[in-house]
Design a protein around this motif. Sequence first.
Motif, PDB file in Angstrom:
ATOM      1  N   HIS A 124      74.289  15.224 -61.504  1.00 43.03           N
ATOM      2  CA  HIS A 124      74.482  13.929 -60.837  1.00 43.03           C
ATOM      3  C   HIS A 124      75.042  14.133 -59.418  1.00 43.03           C
ATOM      4  N   GLU A 125      76.108  14.917 -59.307  1.00 47.18           N
ATOM      5  CA  GLU A 125      76.716  15.133 -57.987  1.00 47.18           C
ATOM      6  C   GLU A 125      75.740  15.874 -57.063  1.00 47.18           C
ATOM      7  N   HIS A 160      73.504  13.418 -55.474  1.00 47.33           N
ATOM      8  CA  HIS A 160      74.149  12.812 -54.301  1.00 47.33           C
ATOM      9  C   HIS A 160      74.068  13.751 -53.100  1.00 47.33           C
ATOM     10  N   HIS A 186      73.354   5.662 -56.287  1.00 47.07           N
ATOM     11  CA  HIS A 186      73.267   5.069 -57.630  1.00 47.07           C
ATOM     12  C   HIS A 186      72.190   3.997 -57.630  1.00 47.07           C
TER      13      HIS A 186
HETATM   14 ZN    ZN Z   1      77.687   9.081 -58.488  1.00 52.33          ZN
END
Ligand code: ZN
Length: 220
Positions: free
Chosen positions: A161-162, A165, A171
Amino acid sequence: MKTRIAQAAFALTLTAAAVIAAPHQAHAATGPVVSGTGWKLQAPRITHIDTQPLTIAFHDTTSRTRLTPYVKNVAAELTSYGIPVTVSNRIVPTAVGKCPPRHTISYRWISKPNPDRPNQSFTGTCSLKAATYSAYVYINSDYWAPGRRFHEWQRMNVIWHESGHAVGLAHPTTCPRDKAGLQPLMCGNPYKDLRDRRFSSQDVTGLRRLVLNRAYYPPA
Ligand SMILES: [Zn+2]
């Protein structure tokens, strides 16, 4: 009230027109596509990645030892989606709010990187001319702490997830399940309510967009 209905009708007309337009005309007419079902880019700050590969580095030797096995898999997966990422041995110290050197993603393994939200990890992504410039990723070492009972799938969800980013994903506005039953990994609380481990199909659509959107900008 009347105005609102008129606006809705107008929006519908526009959508229909966009569908009817030939695909090769949509390019010039619409500009970069920055969101879709279950994915969203960090637009307008970031709409694409440039043609230079990204290199993963580490804040210190502990971060390198703990995170290399994970980020090697992240790098291979991103590369397979057209975002070339390699893992180096380099030590690049991070500081919150400070951009690492260009095309560098530096990972830091640290307990409670945000004391106000002790269970969280976070990422800062820097941009230049709407392209991803560099990023720092702070992974919360508490996920490995004995007694905390975090699962390996939760650690993986957060790291992936990171990393999403770090290359430019945000998101999504909505988090529907895909055909495989998976929600986007870029939805909130990746350590709580997802079991993706890797990027799901909707995240991948967003990642591929970061590459496709290059077409709207002059070569770097
Ligand atoms: Zn996030």
